[in-house]
Every structure is written in C-alpha cells, then in structure tokens.
Design an enzyme around this catalytic site. Structure first.
Site, short mmCIF file in Angstrom:
data_model
loop_
_atom_site.label_atom_id
_atom_site.label_comp_id
_atom_site.label_asym_id
_atom_site.label_seq_id
_atom_site.Cartn_x
_atom_site.Cartn_y
_atom_site.Cartn_z
N ASP A 125 65.89 87.89 33.10
CA ASP A 125 64.89 87.21 32.27
C ASP A 125 64.03 88.16 31.44
O ASP A 125 63.10 87.69 30.75
CB ASP A 125 63.97 86.35 33.16
CG ASP A 125 64.67 85.10 33.63
OD1 ASP A 125 65.44 84.53 32.83
OD2 ASP A 125 64.46 84.69 34.78
N ASP A 186 71.34 80.71 30.23
CA ASP A 186 70.04 81.18 29.75
C ASP A 186 70.10 82.66 29.33
O ASP A 186 69.34 83.12 28.47
CB ASP A 186 68.96 81.05 30.84
CG ASP A 186 69.16 79.86 31.75
OD1 ASP A 186 70.30 79.42 31.92
OD2 ASP A 186 68.17 79.38 32.31
N1 GLY Z 1 66.25 78.91 34.19
C1 GLY Z 1 65.58 78.78 32.97
C2 GLY Z 1 65.46 77.38 32.53
O1 GLY Z 1 64.95 76.58 33.27
O2 GLY Z 1 65.89 77.07 31.46
#
Ligand code: GLY
Length: 409
Positions: A125, A186
């Site tokens: 992230d 993501d």
């Molecule tokens: N895991 C990131 C989202 O909820 O999009």
C-alpha cells in the site's frame, strides 16, 4: 464589411452556444462542487482540533459510519493503508483554493507520513500512502524533500518484487493463508509511484518492475470476460499461477466494484507511462465490462453480482475511482469511444454531486454511501476517506478538462 460583421456575430453565437452546451452536457457545476469540498474540508479541520485548537497530525480521518457525524481517525502507521488520502485531499483543496492555511495543514499531515520512507515494507500500500500525499505535494510545490521521500519509498516498495513471479507481493503477512505469493488488484495503483520514481532520478529498474507486474496481472488476474478477481495467487517457488479468489468481493468470480475500479485506473496509468497500445486496449476492455451493467445513476452496487441487488449497498468510492480514471482515459481514446468515456465519467460525477450522495450538512465528509469491506461487515454504506480523495481528484480533473488544461499537472 457587412458579411464580415455577420460572420463575427455568428462566431460569437456559436462560441456562446458551445460553452453553454458543454456546461449543459456535463450537467456538473464543477466550481460549486469544489467549493462544497472546501466547506467540508474546513468543517473537518475544525472537528479535528482539540479544545486548545491543536491538531494531532498523526491521526488521519478514515470513515464516518452512517449513524454518526464525526470522523473516526486512525493513527498513521505501516498497517493503516488509508493514511495518505487526507493529506492528498488537502493538497487538491489547496490547488483549487490557493489558500495558504490549507497548504500549511497539507504540509503538516504530509510530514506525518515521512516514517514510511524509512521503514521496511509492511505491504504493497506504499503507493496509496505516499503518492497521494507526497506525490500531490511534490506536484504542487516541487519541494525536494518530498521528492526524496517518494524515491526512498519507491525503493522500499520494490523490495516486495519477486522476480520468480514477476510481480510485487501484496500482502507478505498472508502468504500462508492464501497458499502462495498473493497479488491483489489494488496493487495496480501503487505502480504509478514506481513509474514516477524511475523517471525522476530513481533506478530505471523500478519501471521494469511496474511493467512486469502489470503484464503478470493482465495475464492471470482476469476471467475471459475481463472481470477481475480481487486476489491472484502464485507459487512462491516456481512462480506458477495457482488460483483467483476474492477477499472483499461477493464471490471468487463476481465483479467486486472497487477491484474493477482499481483495474480501470491502474491500466490507464500503465498506458500513460508506457504508451504501449496493449494497455490502452486492455484499459478499455476492463472499462467496458464495468460500464455495461451499471445502475441508472452510474454508481455501482458494492459487487456487480451481490445477490440482493437492488437492495444491496452502493459503493460510491468505486464510482469516484472510475470517474477520475475515465476522464484521463477519454483523453487517450479517440473518437466516439473517448466521448463515451468522458460522458460516463461526467454522469458519475453528476450523481456523486447530487443530494443523494453528497453528505451535505449531515457530516463533514464529501460523500455518503461507500462500502469498504462487505464480507468483513466493515464500513458498509459509510463515508470513507478514499471516496472523498478520488472525488476531489475527479472534480479537479474535470475542471482542467473543461478549461483545456493538462489533467495531470
Ligand atoms: N483493500 C483496499 C480496498 O478496500 O480497496
């Protein structure tokens, strides 16, 4: 002379009509929406001050549940993936208002994330965290300290790359649970920081990693109908693809709205950075399957295959991500198709800017009705900070598009 005069009058009428038409076509009063965001930002800032008027800049707004009207904040930390969105919002708000008090707040919140460039990678992230905050900060200020933080963080993110698989590892902590090297959709969003670093003094290898990750993901993460799974799992030792499963979606083969949104945004960025037509083609494929089954107001249900539609919660955050991405994609796709993407984005922004989706006076967030993690029962039909981030990004892009400016500068 008379003819010249008539031509001039006709040109003026056409120009006025064209301006009115474009405003009518968008149906969105972008300045009104951005001023609304400014009001909500100021409400949030005053809510974040304690009785002495001080702010704890390490506490980042994350969500407001449906029944509440104050932000739930989480401490900036390696395992809090949403820590960079609030400073990103402040930077976009500063870009619009040029208000130096907002800039000061943006700087303080951004600085609170510096530790991420000096800490080993917890997971993928880092792009969300550092490129939304420091990335926007650098875009607007060219502060060399920001640049260094981004470059250092890109190097940290690259430590998650596994050459055997050809992709970054998204969740090191879940290798055993998923039975191998896991990649989540993501993760496509984090590639933008690697491309940026490679072009701005970082190791050119960072762009190679990003391309390899995008290619591997394109090959294995999607069903033949171009819907993505949330997670793809690969054998850690051989790199072989094992399976596609969901984490936040309804089912392994359903289309989780935000996952598909990350794919649309991600491949649009990969095309921008590589100018390789295969990514432009793929960005359109993953977009077309998303646009095909949207509800009338273009705000998706949290999963396109959730069994209780039309009673299922919406996910405004997915609409914000897609709207922002499609404004960019529309500039790369010529002809009617490009127009179709721009119109779809405008329709999304129009719905998001209506009373149904804006929080208005009820809460200091920009938007209502996002769904974070339905299978976990968390953040359902809530205000969530990343919806607000991509909403203000989409509005900023729409304003630039209307003014004929570069969307990304
Ligand atoms: N895991 C990131 C989202 O909820 O999009």
């Amino acid at each position: 002379m008379k003819t010249k005069g008539l031509i001039l009058v006709a040109c003026v009428i056409c120009f006025v009509l064209a301006c009115r038409t474009s405003r009518q076509n968008t149906g969105v009063n972008v300045d009104k929406a951005l001023s609304y965001c400014d009001t909500q930002v100021k409400r949030t800032l005053s809510q974040l001050r304690n009785a002495q008027g001080e702010i704890d800049y390490s506490m980042m707004p994350r969500n407001i549940m449906d029944s509440l009207d104050t932000w739930h904040c989480r401490k900036a930390a390696i395992d809090e993936w949403c820590g960079g969105f609030w400073s990103g919002i402040l930077w976009y708000n500063y870009e619009y208002t040029q208000d130096t008090t907002i800039r000061n707040e943006a700087e303080q919140y951004t600085n609170a994330l510096k530790f991420l460039s000096q800490t080993p990678a917890f997971d993928h992230d880092l792009g969300f965290l550092v490129f939304c905050s420091y990335g926007n900060g650098y875009r607007l200020t060219h502060n060399p300290e920001y640049k260094q933080v981004i470059l250092d963080t890109a190097d940290t993110l690259a430590t998650l790359y596994r050459p055997k698989v050809g992709a970054l590892l998204s969740w090191p902590r879940h290798v055993a649970d998923y039975g191998g090297h896991n990649v989540i959709m993501d993760n496509m969003i984090n590639l933008e920081m690697l491309f940026w670093a490679a072009k701005n003094g970082g190791n050119p290898y960072l762009a190679d990693i990003a391309v390899s990750h995008a290619d591997k993901t394109m090959k294995h993460h999607f069903q033949p109908n171009n819907m993505c799974a949330h997670v793809a799992v690969y054998d850690t030792l051989t790199g072989d693809f094992i399976k596609r499963v969901t984490h936040q979606g309804y089912a392994d083969e359903s289309m989780w709205a935000r996952g598909q949104a990350w794919a649309i945004y991600g491949y649009t960025v990969v095309y921008r950075e590589t100018r390789d037509a295969k990514y432009l083609d793929f960005a359109q494929k993953v977009t077309d399957v998303y646009l095909k089954d949207l509800p009338k107001d273009y705000i998706p249900y949290w999963d396109f295959h959730a069994p209780g539609i039309p009673e299922e919660p919406r996910d405004a955050s997915a609409a914000c991500v897609v709207a922002s991405a499609l404004l960019e994609l529309s500039t790369y796709v010529p002809g009617e198709k490009g127009d179709e993407y721009r119109k779809a984005a405008v329709k999304m922004i129009g719905s998001l800017s209506s009373n149904k989706y804006q929080s208005g006076k009820s809460k200091p967030s920009f938007l209502l009705h996002s769904t974070g993690h339905w299978p976990n029962g968390s953040e359902i039909d809530a205000s969530i900070i990343y919806a607000d981030y991509y909403y203000i990004e989409a509005l900023t892009r729409l304003k630039k598009l209307e003014e004929g400016r570069d969307l990304l500068i």
